[in-house]
Design an enzyme around this catalytic site. Sequence first.
Site, PDB file in Angstrom:
ATOM      1  N   LEU A  46     -26.779  13.646  10.697  1.00 23.01           N
ATOM      2  CA  LEU A  46     -26.249  14.823  10.021  1.00 23.01           C
ATOM      3  C   LEU A  46     -25.060  15.411  10.792  1.00 23.01           C
ATOM      4  CD1 LEU A  46     -27.255  16.337   7.493  1.00 23.01           C
ATOM      5  CD2 LEU A  46     -28.271  17.988   9.052  1.00 23.01           C
ATOM      6  N   ASP A  47     -23.974  15.688  10.090  1.00 24.03           N
ATOM      7  CA  ASP A  47     -22.776  16.314  10.677  1.00 24.03           C
ATOM      8  C   ASP A  47     -22.136  15.467  11.770  1.00 24.03           C
ATOM      9  OD1 ASP A  47     -23.456  18.386   9.024  1.00 24.03           O
ATOM     10  OD2 ASP A  47     -24.070  19.746  10.612  1.00 24.03           O
ATOM     11  N   GLU A  48     -22.519  14.198  11.857  1.00 20.89           N
ATOM     12  CA  GLU A  48     -21.995  13.371  12.937  1.00 20.89           C
ATOM     13  C   GLU A  48     -21.152  12.200  12.437  1.00 20.89           C
ATOM     14  OE1 GLU A  48     -22.273  13.992  16.091  1.00 20.89           O
ATOM     15  OE2 GLU A  48     -24.016  15.311  16.332  1.00 20.89           O
TER      16      GLU A  48
END
Lengths: 290, 290, 290, 290
Positions: D234-236
């Site tokens: 996530l978000d990476e």
Amino acid sequence: MSPHTEALRDQACLIVHGPDQPGLVAAVTALIARNAGNIVTLDQYSDNPEGGAFFQRVVFHRPDLAAAIPEIEADLDKTLTPYGMQWALTDQSIPKRMAVLASTSDHCLLELLWRHRRGELPVTIPMVISNHTNTAEDVRSFGIPFFHVHSQGPDKTEAEAKILELLKGNVDFVVLARYMQIISEDFLDQVGVPVINIHHSFLPAFIGAAPYRKAKERGVKLIGATSHYVTKDLDEGPIIEQDVARVNHTMTAADLQARGAYVERAVLSRAVQWHAEDRVIQHGNHTIVF
Amino acid sequence: MSPHTEALRDQACLIVHGPDQPGLVAAVTALIARNAGNIVTLDQYSDNPEGGAFFQRVVFHRPDLAAAIPEIEADLDKTLTPYGMQWALTDQSIPKRMAVLASTSDHCLLELLWRHRRGELPVTIPMVISNHTNTAEDVRSFGIPFFHVHSQGPDKTEAEAKILELLKGNVDFVVLARYMQIISEDFLDQVGVPVINIHHSFLPAFIGAAPYRKAKERGVKLIGATSHYVTKDLDEGPIIEQDVARVNHTMTAADLQARGAYVERAVLSRAVQWHAEDRVIQHGNHTIVF
Amino acid sequence: MSPHTEALRDQACLIVHGPDQPGLVAAVTALIARNAGNIVTLDQYSDNPEGGAFFQRVVFHRPDLAAAIPEIEADLDKTLTPYGMQWALTDQSIPKRMAVLASTSDHCLLELLWRHRRGELPVTIPMVISNHTNTAEDVRSFGIPFFHVHSQGPDKTEAEAKILELLKGNVDFVVLARYMQIISEDFLDQVGVPVINIHHSFLPAFIGAAPYRKAKERGVKLIGATSHYVTKDLDEGPIIEQDVARVNHTMTAADLQARGAYVERAVLSRAVQWHAEDRVIQHGNHTIVF
Amino acid sequence: MSPHTEALRDQACLIVHGPDQPGLVAAVTALIARNAGNIVTLDQYSDNPEGGAFFQRVVFHRPDLAAAIPEIEADLDKTLTPYGMQWALTDQSIPKRMAVLASTSDHCLLELLWRHRRGELPVTIPMVISNHTNTAEDVRSFGIPFFHVHSQGPDKTEAEAKILELLKGNVDFVVLARYMQIISEDFLDQVGVPVINIHHSFLPAFIGAAPYRKAKERGVKLIGATSHYVTKDLDEGPIIEQDVARVNHTMTAADLQARGAYVERAVLSRAVQWHAEDRVIQHGNHTIVF
């Protein structure tokens, strides 16, 4: 009453300007205090501490503002007349009425309607007027009245008269959202409210028509847009806001125009918002933007 | 007296902050008026009109200011104590004394010295302290004293003691211009003046060491720099200013560092200027920048 | 040999431009391959796929480049002549020789010297020439020769002759770093190398003298700077780079000038770097910047 | 066929990437030449000239492209397989099919629909899917099918299954336009096309929920937005584009959110356009954006 308006309930905006002199800020703030107002924000500027012009914008909260306005105005009159100051007091919970004039381009027009729907522009929009019909459906889908005023041929007198008839008494300011007709001096004399334009260049560069073509020809590395009050001198009115975007040699004049559209809608939106919030004071050919 | 200082002669800056309450602005501006001051600029902010904190910065002109300061201070004390406000009055013609701590990198250090020489920073620079000697000649060519304080090995106690000895009583604030030593809590306790740092990333991204390498690894499209007051929590102090620059996939970590140096020097210079002009108020872990 | 130069060892830059036609990129890249070159970067642009102009910049690595240049040039001549293309091959490990002309302002001059010292500009600086003496000490502290050429009165013939004498054969391009003398057509005819200027406005706005004063009078919200090649038409040469900074109503013309200095030095530095790296191709009154 | 598509008729885009080695550019450009293609633009990048990875994007014009694609592909296979390169050839006149997933926020969604209607995004939009119904009317007024997929409660399995059913075979990529549901790993495994997200912060700052509140708490001076490919972390995922806007102490978390919306829609639009134009190559957790 929208949530936006609710937040502005009992909030007044006072604009004061005139010759700078000692004690002015104290006089104004004391006046607000004795009228039971609590200052929320205060902006103040003098263009020259020695004999220059003074500009002030104060937003204050005052319970039961609507009822108190006449007495505050009487106090302002009594207090500021000796100083020779001009002033204007507005109830911020009453949104300004904004008419939008447009032509075929929709980017500035739709941006204003959409920001208005989001509650970000403290205005009502009683009408959109266009000399074309292509945006009618979009405008009406926002619940905004659309009027088509045909404007063909060199004589704009009849078209302008129709537009004036629609505007008169119904609006507090007019926005030219890429309206591609030149406004006559006569129209400006009669309209009686501020008119805001968006010019598709970084003024004073590329004054006049076809700025993106001229920008391409000159090989500039940035293009811009300028929002200004309309005066009788075309493209020469007081500038409210400007911004630019980076371009490069690979872009055609059409590419510059497409890129520029995003600068135009942002610049015009900011100018409209600031005007609607009473943040802009005209002074000669300049603006003070608080 | 430099032209810069001359322009600020008889100009005072008053900072007021504390619990917001009605009548504060009026009380302060009335005080300035009765002390023969003419307001040049006034900035005011409340973080919450209902029971929030109030912040104000007023610059005013007052003939023969130096002589009048004690009586103005007495009036401030009498007027603002009932409100529970904190205040500070400074004579703007007296520049703040700034020490710069540096290591091998010269870009932030030289930028500050050069802006100071141009008369753009209202400070004096009684000393530059470095744990390296490479910038000594440059610093001295600006007519600024340079002190080398060796700081090798894990124990910084001795080095910090020497630095404190140099600073004590001689400076009003300290700037870490890419000073690559960690400041101890003990140092902060003893230094007794604000310490401003420049961090080479867009905080809170890439906290800690080697931010440009981390930025490269994460593949960001913008790099940044952050200037903040130094507190005991590393990289966590109140942010004064930040900015970014665009980067792309072709740039190595070294390229990011080279590009970032220009952001760092600009961000630190702005933060230092604003601090020196009494524009920055610390409030919890935030700053109000007027 | 500096680390910078070391990184560019055996690296060549080939510029090709002329009438666009199918197969050009293949012809050039095949030529590089058969001459044992490995392409590092390749930029290519056609202003019109149908009968337009073609521009290409290829950087390639070739072991023992210095020895191979004559044979590569012979191959280029044989290969590209049939296409009617112009080309130029440079060994990137040989920095260009840059002369800087300055007057009293030091911000652009020092920025170039400082970036050069950091190894960020692939140039040597054989001389700085000024019609004033105030920067002499600073320039020489960078180890750069400084020549003062007096230029008083309306007749610049003698001063220009002296400058030409200094430049002739010693430099590959000339930078006017806020050099406040108008360059004569005769000088341009004789200097024989590109001349880069920094103009202190966002051209074509505020052409001519005193742009910051004009910007203040017009009330613009952004100021800018423009770096361009100098041609016989003053302020009309091909633009290499531009940028802007935000300003507001509180700033005087002097404030705009101080703010503008930071835009000027950044814009000129980028233009100089790109020119020195053979990234800029002039085409009519435009530039292609790869 | 829209004017946009018409301009791209017979235009192909070739992406090549793999281990860098001498002669690659020549091999590719020779292949294009012998297949009667004329190169329009060529971008090329190696992350390390010694044994690094090579990336190339070539746009070329080839009369009767549609008919020739099989033979060009065969040639690519024969030519590039010995080099161990991956490649992809697309006919640029065939727009990619883009699905948009949204929730209640309309700013990113409407921006994409509006840019699409202006002909600025080379995509078709076969569907918008939302877990809310508030945008249905707006979406359909653009002539785009709208599907509501209810997604309440912790178990998203059923909702994701319905969405996959709608998407399967119908789209070339998916855009999460402020879609406020966490995408499961299982969904990503099955969707089989790239998924692009817009995160409302300047990643890696403020990872996770409520970034504007966190930004307010940290007192940052800039807020940002990040568009990235969605991965299981996530978000990476690999960042495609980022941008920021300046904020100040007067703005509440809600103000940051309102301001941030304009950054989000701009950043997402650019990322979508670049993806649709085959300008973005994923490499590990990075992107090359040509």
